[in-house]
Every structure is written in structure tokens, then in C-alpha cells.
Write a protein that holds these residues in place. Structure first.
Motif, PDB file in Angstrom:
ATOM      1  N   ARG A  11      37.339  46.911   6.343  1.00  0.00           N
ATOM      2  CA  ARG A  11      36.401  46.449   5.308  1.00  0.00           C
ATOM      3  C   ARG A  11      36.530  44.928   5.121  1.00  0.00           C
ATOM      4  O   ARG A  11      35.541  44.208   4.997  1.00  0.00           O
ATOM      5  N   ARG A  66      37.464  38.287  -7.393  1.00  0.00           N
ATOM      6  CA  ARG A  66      36.415  39.269  -7.653  1.00  0.00           C
ATOM      7  C   ARG A  66      36.951  40.661  -7.356  1.00  0.00           C
ATOM      8  O   ARG A  66      37.488  40.902  -6.287  1.00  0.00           O
ATOM      9  N   THR A  67      36.860  41.563  -8.318  1.00  0.00           N
ATOM     10  CA  THR A  67      37.318  42.931  -8.100  1.00  0.00           C
ATOM     11  C   THR A  67      36.153  43.879  -8.320  1.00  0.00           C
ATOM     12  O   THR A  67      35.405  43.749  -9.287  1.00  0.00           O
ATOM     13  N   GLN A  68      36.001  44.819  -7.390  1.00  0.00           N
ATOM     14  CA  GLN A  68      34.944  45.807  -7.525  1.00  0.00           C
ATOM     15  C   GLN A  68      35.403  47.124  -6.924  1.00  0.00           C
ATOM     16  O   GLN A  68      36.349  47.160  -6.138  1.00  0.00           O
ATOM     17  N   PHE A  78      34.367  55.501   2.906  1.00  0.00           N
ATOM     18  CA  PHE A  78      34.804  55.246   1.527  1.00  0.00           C
ATOM     19  C   PHE A  78      33.906  55.984   0.526  1.00  0.00           C
ATOM     20  O   PHE A  78      34.377  56.410  -0.530  1.00  0.00           O
ATOM     21  N   LEU A 112      38.742  31.830  -7.765  1.00  0.00           N
ATOM     22  CA  LEU A 112      37.838  32.904  -8.167  1.00  0.00           C
ATOM     23  C   LEU A 112      38.367  34.209  -7.591  1.00  0.00           C
ATOM     24  O   LEU A 112      38.663  34.290  -6.406  1.00  0.00           O
ATOM     25  N   GLN A 145      33.915  41.227   6.297  1.00  0.00           N
ATOM     26  CA  GLN A 145      33.488  40.118   5.430  1.00  0.00           C
ATOM     27  C   GLN A 145      34.112  38.779   5.803  1.00  0.00           C
ATOM     28  O   GLN A 145      33.757  37.755   5.240  1.00  0.00           O
ATOM     29  N   TYR A 203      43.095  45.461  -1.492  1.00  0.00           N
ATOM     30  CA  TYR A 203      42.519  46.797  -1.698  1.00  0.00           C
ATOM     31  C   TYR A 203      43.557  47.692  -2.374  1.00  0.00           C
ATOM     32  O   TYR A 203      44.748  47.608  -2.064  1.00  0.00           O
ATOM     33  N   HIS A 212      41.826  39.245   0.544  1.00  0.00           N
ATOM     34  CA  HIS A 212      41.199  40.505   0.133  1.00  0.00           C
ATOM     35  C   HIS A 212      42.315  41.492  -0.200  1.00  0.00           C
ATOM     36  O   HIS A 212      43.208  41.704   0.615  1.00  0.00           O
ATOM     37  N   THR A 249      38.783  56.496  -5.208  1.00  0.00           N
ATOM     38  CA  THR A 249      37.991  55.270  -5.150  1.00  0.00           C
ATOM     39  C   THR A 249      38.843  54.118  -4.638  1.00  0.00           C
ATOM     40  O   THR A 249      40.062  54.102  -4.818  1.00  0.00           O
ATOM     41  N   ILE A 250      38.186  53.187  -4.003  1.00  0.00           N
ATOM     42  CA  ILE A 250      38.873  52.028  -3.434  1.00  0.00           C
ATOM     43  C   ILE A 250      38.407  50.790  -4.184  1.00  0.00           C
ATOM     44  O   ILE A 250      37.210  50.513  -4.256  1.00  0.00           O
ATOM     45  N   GLU A 251      39.384  50.072  -4.732  1.00  0.00           N
ATOM     46  CA  GLU A 251      39.073  48.847  -5.467  1.00  0.00           C
ATOM     47  C   GLU A 251      39.292  47.662  -4.528  1.00  0.00           C
ATOM     48  O   GLU A 251      40.277  47.612  -3.804  1.00  0.00           O
ATOM     49  N   GLU A 252      38.364  46.760  -4.540  1.00  0.00           N
ATOM     50  CA  GLU A 252      38.465  45.566  -3.688  1.00  0.00           C
ATOM     51  C   GLU A 252      38.558  44.329  -4.568  1.00  0.00           C
ATOM     52  O   GLU A 252      37.736  44.140  -5.452  1.00  0.00           O
ATOM     53  N   THR A 253      39.556  43.492  -4.325  1.00  0.00           N
ATOM     54  CA  THR A 253      39.679  42.230  -5.043  1.00  0.00           C
ATOM     55  C   THR A 253      39.665  41.104  -4.025  1.00  0.00           C
ATOM     56  O   THR A 253      40.383  41.162  -3.026  1.00  0.00           O
ATOM     57  N   VAL A 254      38.829  40.114  -4.270  1.00  0.00           N
ATOM     58  CA  VAL A 254      38.731  38.984  -3.349  1.00  0.00           C
ATOM     59  C   VAL A 254      39.127  37.724  -4.102  1.00  0.00           C
ATOM     60  O   VAL A 254      38.574  37.427  -5.154  1.00  0.00           O
ATOM     61  N   GLU A 255      40.127  37.032  -3.589  1.00  0.00           N
ATOM     62  CA  GLU A 255      40.556  35.778  -4.220  1.00  0.00           C
ATOM     63  C   GLU A 255      40.233  34.633  -3.284  1.00  0.00           C
ATOM     64  O   GLU A 255      40.521  34.684  -2.105  1.00  0.00           O
ATOM     65  N   GLU A 256      39.641  33.586  -3.843  1.00  0.00           N
ATOM     66  CA  GLU A 256      39.391  32.419  -3.001  1.00  0.00           C
ATOM     67  C   GLU A 256      39.671  31.157  -3.796  1.00  0.00           C
ATOM     68  O   GLU A 256      39.601  31.144  -5.014  1.00  0.00           O
TER      69      GLU A 256
END
Lengths: 385, 404
Positions: free
Chosen positions: A137, B384-386, A365, B382, A141, A311, A309, A374-381
Motif C-alpha cells: 500500500r 495524516r491518519t485514515q 483490505f 504534516l 503511493q 500502518y 507511512h 480495519t487498517i489505519e494509515e498514517t502519513v508523516e511528511e
């Protein structure tokens, strides 16, 4: 379409059997297990006429070659020691299949399986399995993958089933050969002893923060091959704190590293003795929280910026999810989902493929979410600056 | 470009003047205390000059403001309305560092006046309020609807027990003694000061720290700014106001005794205001020596929950940075001082030429703002969590292993 599920009445795999009965459209689901009484009990509970008991000997390779061609799909839920044999028999028979873990040798069958236009997917459980797809996943991205850190918290008792006790002992065995190649870094696999590489991870709320340690796991082999830009891949794991304390104490006595010990004047296998002791001890069956926690952190680059990323899985608590099944479903449900995707031809190629190359992430998923995982996705940038 | 910093000899005022003196032609460090103003101007650099002014003296204040490109109001928030009126009279754009909720609400009532005069005023553009508001506006802009905005601020703690105030002591005493305001179920509600304690995880090295509610002006403006997105909740929580935890407990105890009260009381026949006494006592305490370490860090974190394209998101912005050691005893104020310096320069350059009175989330462009902060050593992240695949009706629910 007919499916054969091996070890289908075992602690983990019976959750796959239940799910196949509930959600698949197989005409027949043959449940093969060495424990005939367990099969009978399970089939009675489920009450689906498509389920059929089958006697099966996992050590009889010729028997497999006779049996497998009668089915379109083999779902292997046997302990991991049988993975290579079952995979080989599937390839030889030209029958699609999948299992719960992988041995590197299984991918040696890739060329023949590709030629036969069939697919076998090793390692479709929680880890490996869901973890591989979490990385896939992230890969969807990111422009480039740099590192993968996988952490799991297997909250079950020490010895709920013989196969799972073996898995636990295997993960703490300092002499285990796989430990020589437990961490991937800069193009090579490196040794890591038990209880090394300690790092805390925050799992879902049922488990919370836990200290985890390097474990030799399949993802460390498959991911660098699937995503060659990866510089580092590791898997860390833990069991409930009480199990970790016990295994740590055993490890520090040195007994887990011994081949044999003298007992009443006889030389016996150290590991077998420990296994027997633990299996008989009622404490080995006790555990207050049954749950499975996964965290996968992938770093890489997108549009020239470093991105992380993360998860994390979530699932209902044991009070709502069948007690101990709250643990087993996390492994059994992905197996059932994978089986059904293979049966429907929803795969990305032929051969012996790891999950990250075999399945598309979104439908997998979604199928997990439909079942409560459920799968939680967190993206830090970093900021644009 | 000439910019006036009122209260320029104060802790934060000096840091703002020092920042501005690197960027604009002239900075006027104006303060009630002429000596302190002179010293602060000298410390700020060659482009700084000093002036003495009492902000309660309207004609004197208007005179000093005339011709300035912007006025940075760094005096106590009690005087915000006075300074705004003077800016209207002098025709000078205005900004301040906050109005502790209630004053901010009164300041917003001057919107029509500023608009009619063709002037811009930016309310509460420090770190909190300020950075937090810009974060909230930035994150909300990524969402179609907003459920909640939760703001947290914290810093690595000094291990000492000094009661010397890290910033305006009057404001701190108000924060400790006045009821906090929250926005919940689409209503503004009062809560006891320092109520609703919560452990919150800040970026390392701050880590997990206890936070509590405090009266702040972010809560006054954000629910209004995001009303069209359906916001239901907004809160502001802080760790220890820059004190060490034991020092905060001591101060809390003094506040509970009534020593922060501004109501006069009779003592041996004399009328005494308890807060005046407390301020006298605190003023006598020795100032702590600056003891910066690389680990010292301040963070402003805003979490916004909401929806976009039918999916729920938790968006988190973290602005963190060192309490800049190169600024000596001003280092702790760097994250408070950077935003007004940026906004003042932008006002002077005509970049914020939208007449009226605005909270930061409505007028400050987030990305260029964070880029400017980055040049001062403050990083914004930033997160983002979903949920990747939202759960539908659960399959398999019908088949449970009885007793398994």
C-alpha cells in the motif's frame, strides 16, 4: 469450484474454514486434518453441507499428489514445517494454493509454477500476509521505498496449540539457522540473536505499547526482492509480557541453545524437553488478552520529500469476537480472503509469488474491513520548507 | 519600512524586535520604560531605535505610530483595544499576540471600523495563538468538513523549580485563575482552569506529557472561522506554561489561595490587591540563568478530525524547534516572536492587504508562513491518519465459535 483446506480444524485454520463457509461460493470445501474428532466437531458447529471431512497424512507426499488434482485450490493451514512439501505437491499437480508462512525454497518453484500458469502464494496470514500488503500500500503511493520496519504483538497464550508452541520456541531459539539472516541491510541479510534490536511500538488499544525484538520472518526475504530500492527491512515481535518474561528467563538459562541434556542418566533433546514441560504446564494455556497487533513503518520518497507511512491494524475485542478467536481470526481470515481472491482469479500473475506481488491491496483490505479488521494509515511528511 | 514594536523591551518584544531588525529598514522599540527601550534597541541591532510611550496616552501613541508600516502590539493584552483605536486613528496596520479569548472577541467587533479605514488587523499571531491557528486553517483547508480541532502546546521542561515567569506573568496568572473556554457540541462552554487533564504525546524529545485546558483565544476564533465546515469541538491544552512541573504546582497553590485575585481586600485596615502583592513577591525572585541544551524544544501540535471524499481523516500538524540558544535569554521566545515578525513584514509589504480584523487562520497563507518559520529553525510536519478501508456490516459475525 472445490477447495481443500489442510489442517482446517486447527486452532488458526478453523477460522479460515469458518470464513470460507460463510463467505465463499465454493461448491465443496474438504477439511483435512489429522485430528478427525476436531474436524467432526467443527463441521457440526458450522453446519454447512458443502463442508466435507477428509483424512489426510501430511507426511505422505504421494498421497498429496493423488489428492490435490481433485481440487482447484489448496489452502494450507498446516504448521510451517510442511510448507515446502505442500507447495511442491501443488506445483507438481498444477493446483493453485496458498499457505501461512514461507520458506525461501518455496520461491525456487516459481519458474515451474509460472510455466504451468498456476499460482501459489506463501505467507497469507497476519505476518507475513497483511504486513506485506501494508508495505505494498505504501509502495503504491511512494516514488521510492527506503526502509521497512514491521512489528507484531501476538497476544495469545504460550502454548494454545502444539504448532504455536513450536513457533514460539522457534522464535527464541538462539541456534535457529534463520537467525543468521534475520535483518536485511544494504543488500545483505545479517544475524540477530533472540531479544536483540529491542524497540517499543504503539499497537492498537487492546495491546498498547510493547517492547519488540528482532525475529527472523518471511517479509525480510521477500520484500527486498519485491522492492529492490529497500535499504533495510526488519521484523520485530513480541508475545504477552508474561510469555516474554518466561521465554527470556529460559533463554538466559542457556537451555534453549543446547542440543541435548542429561536427564535421569539419559540423553534427551533439550528443546523437546522444554516443549513437553511447557505443553503440560496449565500456565502455558492462560492468557488474559487475546489479540493481534501489527505496526508497519515504511519510509521513502514522494515528489522529492521524505515520507513515513505507518500502518496499524484494529480489530474487535475478544468479548465481541469469540474469545480466543480474536487472535486466530487475524491469521485465519486473511488466509480465507486470499483463497477466495485466487479462486476468482483476482491475482496479479503466475508462479510462486509473495502476497505483495500476488494481490491487489484495496480489495484485500476491503475484505478485511468487511470482516472487522480495519487498517489505519498514517502519513508523516516534512513541511514544504 | 518602519515597524513599531510596542512593549519592545519585554521578553517577547525584544525577541520580535531582534527578528525584525534583521529584515526591515527600521524597528522602533517602544516601551513605557525609556531605559529598558534603549537597552533593548541596542541589543536588537543597528536598525533598531528606541522610543518611550505610554499606550494609555492616546495622542502620544498616535504620534509615534504615524507613518509606520505596521504596529506590533506586544504589551499586556489588557490594552489591545486602546492600541487598536490608536492604529485606526494613525492609519497603521495592527497585530498582536493574543487577547485571552474574551478580549479577542471584543477586538473582533472592530472589524467594520478597520474595514472602513482600509486597514488590516491580525489578532493573536504568536505561537499560541498564532502558529496553532495557521495550522488549524491549513489542515481544515484539506477537508470538506471538520468535526474537531484540538490544540496542544508543550516544551521540554527545566528541571529547576524557579517561579520566574517564562512570559507575561499577568497573562499566566489569568490563565491559571480564569475559567477555560472550550467549544463543544457547537457551544462555547466554561470549564475550571487547568481542567480536563490529559496525557498527550508530543514529538520527541518532549514525548508524553500531561496537558490541561487553559483560557486561550484560538478557541474564540477557530469555531467561528470553521463554522461553515460544521465544526463541533475546539479546545486548547498546555503542559506547564513554560514552568517546571513543581513550579507550576507551587504557583497553582498560590492561585488557589486567592493570590491571583485582582479584587482588593482589607488587611490591617489597608486595602490590598492580592495579585499586586504576588507580583511584588515574584518580582523579587532571582531570574534563572539560561541553561540551553540541544534537547530543549518547543512544540505546537494541532489535530483536526474531519472528512474528505467521504472518508474520515485525522490530520496532525506539528511545529517544533529548539528554544534557539543563539538568542541567549530570548531563545525561549523565538517561536512566539517569529510569527509576529513575519506578519508585520508581510503587513508592511502589503501582502495581507485585506481590510478588517482577522484571526490568523483567515488571513495567513500557511505554506509560505511555515517556510518562513523553517528559516528560523522551526520545522512543520504534516501527519495524516485514515482508515484504509472503512468497515461495513461485519462478515462472519453470524458464525462464532461457541466458548472458543
Amino acid at each position: 469450484m472445490r477447495a481443500l483446506i489442510l489442517g482446517g480444524a486447527g486452532a488458526v485454520c478453523k477460522e479460515a474454514t469458518r470464513d470460507l463457509a460463510l463467505t465463499s461460493d465454493f461448491e465443496e470445501i474438504a477439511v483435512a486434518d489429522a485430528n478427525a474428532a476436531a474436524v467432526e466437531r467443527l463441521l457440526g458447529e458450522i453446519g454447512d453441507p458443502r463442508l466435507r471431512p477428509l483424512s489426510f497424512d501430511a507426511n505422505d507426499y504421494d498421497g498429496m499428489l493423488r489428492l490435490f488434482p481433485q481440487y482447484e485450490l489448496v489452502v494450507n493451514g498446516l504448521p510451517f514445517q510442511f510448507d515446502l512439501t505442500v507447495n511442491r505437491a501443488c506445483v507438481e499437480s498444477g493446483v493453485n494454493g496458498l499457505d501461512l508462512s514461507s520458506l525461501d525454497e518455496q520461491f525456487g518453484l516459481h519458474a515451474i509454477a509460472s510455466e504451468k500458469q498456476m499460482i501459489f502464494v506463501p505467507g497469507v496470514g497476519a505476518t507475513p500476509g497483511v504486513t506485506n500488503l501494508m508495505v505494498a500500500r505504501a509502495a503504491e503511493q511512494l516514488d521510492r521505498l527506503d526502509t521497512v520496519e514491521i512489528a507484531f504483538a501476538a497476544f495469545r497464550s504460550l502454548a494454545p496449540a502444539p504448532g504455536l508452541l513450536t513457533t514460539t520456541l522457534w522464535e527464541f531459539d538462539p541456534e535457529e539457522e534463520a537467525r543468521q539472516q534475520a535483518v536485511y541491510e544494504d543488500g545483505a541479510w545479517h544475524h540477530s540473536p533472540p531479544l536483540s534490536g529491542g524497540k517499543h511500538f504503539q499497537f492498537h488499544d487492546l495491546i498498547g505499547e510493547q517492547a519488540t525484538y528482532f525475529v527472523p520472518h518471511d517479509e525480510v526475504y521477500t520484500l527486498p526482492r519485491s522492492f529492490p530500492s529497500l535499504r533495510r527491512v526488519s521484523v520485530r515481535g513480541c508475545f504477552p509480557p508474561r510469555v516474554m518474561e518466561l521465554m527470556s528467563a529460559l533463554l538466559h538459562t542457556g537451555i534453549l541453545g543446547l542440543d541435548t541434556i542429561q536427564l535421569d542418566g539419559r540423553e534427551v533433546s533439550a528443546m523437546e524437553t522444554i516443549r513437553a514441560l511447557l505443553w503440560q504446564n496449565p500456565v502455558s494455556k492462560q492468557n488474559p488478552v487475546w489479540a493481534y497487533g501489527l505496526v508497519v513503518e515504511v519510509t521513502g520518497e514522494r515528489a522529492g520529500r521524505q515520507v513515513l507511512h505507518r500502518y496499524r491494524n484494529h480489530h474487535p475485542p475478544q468479548q465481541e469476537w469469540g474469545g480466543e478467536s480474536a487472535y486466530y481470526k487475524n491469521v485465519g481470515l486473511p488466509l480465507s480472503i486470499g483463497a477466495q481472491m485466487i479462486a476468482r482469479g483476482e491475482v496479479r500473475g503466475h508462479g510462486v509469488l509473495p502476497p505483495e506481488r500476488a494481490f491487489r491491496v484495496a480489495p484485500f483490505f476491503q475484505a478485511l474491513a468487511d470482516r472487522g479488521i480495519t487498517i489505519e494509515e498514517t502519513v508523516e511528511e516534512l513541511s514544504p520548507a | 519600512m518602519r515597524i513599531i514594536v510596542l512593549g519592545g523591551a519585554g521578553t517577547v518584544g525584544r525577541a520580535i524586535a531582534t527578528d525584525l531588525a534583521r529584515q526591515v529598514d527600521t524597528v522602533v522599540v517602544a516601551d513605557l520604560d525609556p531605559e529598558a527601550a534603549r537597552a533593548a534597541a541596542e541589543g536588537a541591532g543597528a536598525r533598531a531605535e528606541s522610543a518611550s510611550v505610554d499606550v494609555r496616552d492616546r495622542p502620544a501613541l498616535v504620534k509615534i505610530l504615524q507613518g509606520a508600516a505596521a504596529c506590533v502590539n506586544s504589551v499586556n493584552y489588557y490594552f489591545n483595544l486602546d492600541v487598536m483605536q490608536a492604529c485606526l486613528e494613525a492609519g497603521v496596520p495592527y497585530l498582536d499576540l493574543g487577547g485571552l479569548f474574551h478580549m479577542t472577541r471584543r477586538q473582533l467587533e472592530l472589524h467594520a471600523d478597520f474595514k472602513a479605514r482600509g486597514l488590516t488587523a491580525v489578532l493573536g499571531i504568536g505561537s499560541c495563538p498564532g502558529v496553532a491557528n495557521v495550522q488549524a486553517g491549513w489542515l481544515a483547508g484539506m477537508l470538506e468538513s471538520v468535526d474537531s480541532v484540538r490544540i496542544y502546546t508543550g516544551s521540554t521542561q527545566d528541571e529547576g523549580e524557579s517561579l520566574a515567569a517564562p512570559y507575561a506573568i499577568q497573562t499566566i496568572l489569568d490563565e491559571l485563575s480564569m475559567p477555560a473556554m472550550i467549544f463543544r457540541n457547537r457551544e462555547f462552554q466554561e470549564r475550571p482552569p487547568l481542567g480536563e487533564e490529559e496525557y498527550f504525546t508530543f514529538p520527541d524529545p518532549i514525548g508524553r506529557a500531561k496537558t490541561r485546558l487553559s483560557l486561550h483565544s484560538e478557541v474564540a476564533t477557530i469555531p467561528i472561522s470553521l463554522a461553515d465546515k460544521g465544526i463541533r469541538e475546539c479546545s486548547f491544552k498546555i503542559t506547564t506554561f513554560g514552568f517546571a512541573e513543581p513550579a507550576l504546582r507551587k504557583l497553582q497553590f498560590l492561585v488557589e489561595l486567592g493570590l491571583a485575585s485582582t479584587e482588593p481586600m482589607q488587611v490591617d485596615g489597608a486595602s490590598v490587591r492580592p495579585r499586586a502583592l504576588l507580583l511584588q513577591l515574584l518580582g523579587r525572585l532571582p531570574q534563572p540563568q539560561a541553561n540551553w541544551s540541544k534537547k530543549t524544544l518547543k512544540a505546537v501540535v494541532t489535530e483536526v478530525r474531519g472528512k474528505a471524499a467521504g472518508q474520515e481523516f485525522l490530520l496532525r500538524a506539528e511545529t517544533t524547534g529548539p528554544l534557539e540558544p543563539s538568542m541567549g535569554d530570548l531563545g525561549g521566545s523565538a517561536l512566539v516572536a517569529g510569527p509576529p515578525a513575519i506578519a508585520a513584514r508581510w503587513l508592511g509589504q502589503g501582502k495581507l492587504a485585506r481590510p478588517g480584523v482577522w484571526p490568523p487562520e483567515q488571513i495567513i497563507e500557511p505554506v509560505p508562513f511555515f517556510e518562513e518559520l523553517a528559516t528560523r529553525g522551526f520545522t512543520t510536519r504534516l501527519i495524516r491518519t485514515q482508515t484504509v478501508a472503512p468497515a461495513g456490516p461485519m462478515k462472519g459475525a453470524a458464525v462464532q465459535a461457541p466458548g472458543s
